[in-house]
Design a protein around this motif. Structure first.
Motif, PDB file in Angstrom:
ATOM      1  N   LEU A 120       6.307  11.450  14.195  1.00 32.29           N
ATOM      2  CA  LEU A 120       7.046  10.408  13.473  1.00 32.29           C
ATOM      3  C   LEU A 120       6.058   9.368  12.959  1.00 32.29           C
ATOM      4  O   LEU A 120       5.229   8.863  13.722  1.00 32.29           O
ATOM      5  CB  LEU A 120       8.061   9.738  14.414  1.00 32.29           C
ATOM      6  CG  LEU A 120       8.731   8.451  13.929  1.00 32.29           C
ATOM      7  CD1 LEU A 120       9.564   8.687  12.668  1.00 32.29           C
ATOM      8  CD2 LEU A 120       9.618   7.852  15.014  1.00 32.29           C
ATOM      9  N   CYS A 121       6.144   9.072  11.657  1.00 33.74           N
ATOM     10  CA  CYS A 121       5.280   8.033  11.101  1.00 33.74           C
ATOM     11  C   CYS A 121       5.735   6.678  11.632  1.00 33.74           C
ATOM     12  O   CYS A 121       6.873   6.263  11.404  1.00 33.74           O
ATOM     13  CB  CYS A 121       5.356   8.025   9.580  1.00 33.74           C
ATOM     14  SG  CYS A 121       4.431   9.396   8.883  1.00 33.74           S
ATOM     15  N   GLY A 122       4.858   6.031  12.338  1.00 37.94           N
ATOM     16  CA  GLY A 122       5.188   4.742  12.941  1.00 37.94           C
ATOM     17  C   GLY A 122       4.863   3.593  12.009  1.00 37.94           C
ATOM     18  O   GLY A 122       4.424   3.795  10.876  1.00 37.94           O
ATOM     19  N   GLU A 133      -4.736   9.615   7.470  1.00 33.52           N
ATOM     20  CA  GLU A 133      -4.624   9.267   8.892  1.00 33.52           C
ATOM     21  C   GLU A 133      -3.554  10.129   9.572  1.00 33.52           C
ATOM     22  O   GLU A 133      -3.776  10.693  10.643  1.00 33.52           O
ATOM     23  CB  GLU A 133      -4.204   7.798   9.050  1.00 33.52           C
ATOM     24  CG  GLU A 133      -5.153   6.825   8.406  1.00 33.52           C
ATOM     25  CD  GLU A 133      -4.586   5.407   8.337  1.00 33.52           C
ATOM     26  OE1 GLU A 133      -5.342   4.518   7.958  1.00 33.52           O
ATOM     27  OE2 GLU A 133      -3.399   5.190   8.653  1.00 33.52           O
ATOM     28  N   CYS A 134      -2.388  10.204   8.930  1.00 34.21           N
ATOM     29  CA  CYS A 134      -1.274  10.923   9.561  1.00 34.21           C
ATOM     30  C   CYS A 134      -1.537  12.431   9.568  1.00 34.21           C
ATOM     31  O   CYS A 134      -1.205  13.106  10.548  1.00 34.21           O
ATOM     32  CB  CYS A 134       0.041  10.597   8.858  1.00 34.21           C
ATOM     33  SG  CYS A 134       0.679   8.974   9.337  1.00 34.21           S
ATOM     34  N   SER A 135      -2.141  12.965   8.493  1.00 33.76           N
ATOM     35  CA  SER A 135      -2.458  14.406   8.496  1.00 33.76           C
ATOM     36  C   SER A 135      -3.388  14.732   9.660  1.00 33.76           C
ATOM     37  O   SER A 135      -3.167  15.688  10.406  1.00 33.76           O
ATOM     38  CB  SER A 135      -3.159  14.817   7.194  1.00 33.76           C
ATOM     39  OG  SER A 135      -2.334  14.591   6.094  1.00 33.76           O
ATOM     40  N   PRO A 155       4.790   8.551  -1.947  1.00 35.67           N
ATOM     41  CA  PRO A 155       3.813   9.640  -1.934  1.00 35.67           C
ATOM     42  C   PRO A 155       3.332  10.051  -0.533  1.00 35.67           C
ATOM     43  O   PRO A 155       2.669  11.065  -0.390  1.00 35.67           O
ATOM     44  CB  PRO A 155       2.637   9.038  -2.696  1.00 35.67           C
ATOM     45  CG  PRO A 155       2.697   7.580  -2.378  1.00 35.67           C
ATOM     46  CD  PRO A 155       4.156   7.250  -2.215  1.00 35.67           C
ATOM     47  N   HIS A 156       3.674   9.257   0.511  1.00 33.19           N
ATOM     48  CA  HIS A 156       3.001   9.446   1.800  1.00 33.19           C
ATOM     49  C   HIS A 156       3.088  10.891   2.315  1.00 33.19           C
ATOM     50  O   HIS A 156       2.067  11.525   2.593  1.00 33.19           O
ATOM     51  CB  HIS A 156       3.565   8.463   2.814  1.00 33.19           C
ATOM     52  CG  HIS A 156       2.855   8.455   4.137  1.00 33.19           C
ATOM     53  ND1 HIS A 156       1.489   8.325   4.239  1.00 33.19           N
ATOM     54  CD2 HIS A 156       3.325   8.576   5.406  1.00 33.19           C
ATOM     55  CE1 HIS A 156       1.152   8.352   5.524  1.00 33.19           C
ATOM     56  NE2 HIS A 156       2.237   8.517   6.245  1.00 33.19           N
ATOM     57  N   HIS A 157       4.308  11.410   2.440  1.00 35.87           N
ATOM     58  CA  HIS A 157       4.429  12.749   3.031  1.00 35.87           C
ATOM     59  C   HIS A 157       3.998  13.856   2.074  1.00 35.87           C
ATOM     60  O   HIS A 157       3.462  14.882   2.492  1.00 35.87           O
ATOM     61  CB  HIS A 157       5.862  12.967   3.537  1.00 35.87           C
ATOM     62  CG  HIS A 157       6.162  12.148   4.757  1.00 35.87           C
ATOM     63  ND1 HIS A 157       7.418  11.949   5.251  1.00 35.87           N
ATOM     64  CD2 HIS A 157       5.311  11.479   5.593  1.00 35.87           C
ATOM     65  CE1 HIS A 157       7.355  11.188   6.336  1.00 35.87           C
ATOM     66  NE2 HIS A 157       6.086  10.878   6.559  1.00 35.87           N
TER      67      HIS A 157
HETATM   68 ZN   LIG Z   1       2.524   8.669   8.260  1.00 30.12          ZN
END
Ligand SMILES: [Zn+2]
Length: 471
Positions: free
Chosen positions: A33-35, A213-215, A238-240
């Motif tokens: 989950l993106c925090g 970062e999330c990847s 665009p994030h995901h």
């Molecule tokens: Zn994220």
């Protein structure tokens, strides 16, 4: 424990379809989950996303899956840097402060702690490794201000959000640099600017972009291919989209299911700082208990917009009170000695519980359809209440009901099984005791004091009046 029943169905943003959730690895489920970006106080929107996916995690655990739940803190980006500069403190001081604020808010909302809560500033090596892989596969290039991803090299780009690559090439979003190969290209490594925190990399000093970062962190804790990636609807593009391009561009399978929760409206308008209808969790907790807020935030389907207003919150408050009053009523019966039941008059409590459990499960199994689950719970409470009204509930039946309520509360996390002591009640009793003392009815005054003591409240008579504290 084994996984029971049918597969859960999930609406996958990637395929735009509801489908069976089949984990990559048997009964183990990995969720990322993106925090929040930790530069300010958490607001209601953060609360909704955190709670919706807390329910998902709790439900899968209740079904018998081993869930590995990861939620990050974004502790380095433009916003954290700007805010720290404004406050005259380091980025680290700022983000550590707000991580503590969020932790407290989430704890009050009864959100379970993640198994891992990584920060990008502690995963620079993993981030650099991923960018290296993207250079090897010719998805990355360097400009004056940073390292970019060339979206034209990744044909799947746009699948998640439904954005057409041709549109993106024409250029709707121009960010950071005009020299990019495509206007939709995004930065993975930003070169150092004076006064900003920076790290060494093969391409020069700098800091990671948000998406990489999330990847990198999701794959570190969940593997190159994992089950569910989730977040708010505003993160789809665009994030995901960029996370997918990076991970799959580097040769990994990445997340199978993408889940996004809808917006939160305030008095039927979209919540935004510019409209001034922006509530932090701290502000809302001053008016409503955190569990009321939690109940409100879970009460609608996660893909439907949810409207926050004083009216809807008061509805949640009374809805929750109905459940908690019900529990106290049943507990009282559970504590009594068994009545002499007259054979066939005994209602089939086990059957009613089974029916309620089946519909509760069926709701959540269907893409977390909580409204359906709560409706079945409400019917159950109504049916049991009428059995109690006609004096047909045995203490054995009551015990089974309490066990059932505890079991479903392992998913919902909203119910209270002990009588809540409200400060308002205590104040009222103190007032009554003061009146009794004035009227020299010391017996009554002592009785009230004893009563409060039984509830774990100690009274102290001081020159400024009577004060109370918990024993
Ligand atoms: Zn994220």
């Amino acid at each position: 424990m084994t996984v029971k029943g049918k597969n859960m169905k999930i609406f996958n943003t990637l395929t735009k379809k509801k489908a069976d959730m089949v984990p990559v690895n048997g009964k183990n489920v990995g969720i990322y989950l993106c925090g929040p970006t930790v530069y300010d106080y958490g607001h209601l929107g953060h609360g909704r996303s955190a709670i919706v996916f807390d329910i998902l995690r709790r439900y899968l655990t209740y079904r018998g899956y081993n869930v590995n739940f990861v939620r990050n803190w974004t502790d380095i980006d433009d916003k954290t840097i700007e805010r720290a500069e404004k406050e005259g403190i380091s980025v680290k001081e700022l983000t550590e402060k707000f991580i503590q604020v969020y932790k407290k808010d989430f704890e009050e909302l009864n959100i379970l702690q993640p198994d891992f809560d990584p920060k990008p500033t502690e995963h620079i090596d993993e981030i650099i490794d991923l960018i290296k892989k993207l250079f090897d596969r010719e998805h990355a290039y360097i400009l004056d201000d940073g390292v970019y991803y060339d979206i034209a090299t990744f044909p799947e780009y746009g699948l998640l959000s439904g954005q057409l690559l041709s549109e993106l090439k024409k250029g709707v979003r121009v960010e950071v640099s005009d020299d990019k190969r495509n206007p939709g290209d995004f930065v993975m490594w930003k070169f150092e600017k004076p006064g900003e925190p920076s790290w060494e990399s093969p391409w020069g000093m700098g800091r990671p972009g948000w998406h990489i970062e999330c990847s990198a962190m999701s794959m570190k804790y969940l593997g190159g291919e994992f089950d569910i990636h989730c977040g708010g609807q505003d993160l789809v593009f665009p994030h995901h989209e960029d996370e997918i391009a990076q991970a799959r561009g580097a040769g990994f399978g990445y997340a199978r299911y993408w889940m996004h929760n809808s917006f939160l409206n305030i008095d039927n308008e979209k919540m935004s700082k510019s409209l001034g209808n922006f509530f932090t969790l701290k502000e809302v907790f001053e008016k409503f208990s955190p569990l009321t807020v939690r109940f409100f935030l879970v009460s609608a389907h996660y893909r439907a917009p949810l409207n926050f207003s004083d009216v809807t919150l008061r509805q949640a408050e009374s809805g929750l009170k109905r459940y908690n009053d019900f529990i106290l009523r049943i507990k009282e019966i559970a504590g009594k000695a068994e009545k002499d039941e007259s054979g066939n008059r005994v209602p089939d409590i086990t059957g009613l519980i089974k029916k309620a459990k089946n519909s509760f499960d069926a709701g959540l199994e269907d893409d977390l359809n909580i409204s359906k689950s709560l409706a079945s719970l409400s019917d159950f409470v109504r049916d049991i209440n009428s059995i109690v009204d006609s004096n047909h509930l045995s203490s054995g039946g009551a015990v089974k009901i309490i066990d059932f309520m505890k079991m479903i509360n392992s998913v919902l996390g909203i119910l209270t099984f002990e009588k809540e002591i409200l400060s308002e009640d205590i104040e009222n009793q103190i007032e009554e005791r003061n009146r009794a003392r004035k009227e020299k009815d010391y017996e009554k005054a002592d009785r009230i004091r004893e009563n409060l003591l039984d509830m774990g409240i100690i009274l102290e008579d001081t020159r400024d009046g009577t004060k109370w504290k918990k024993a």
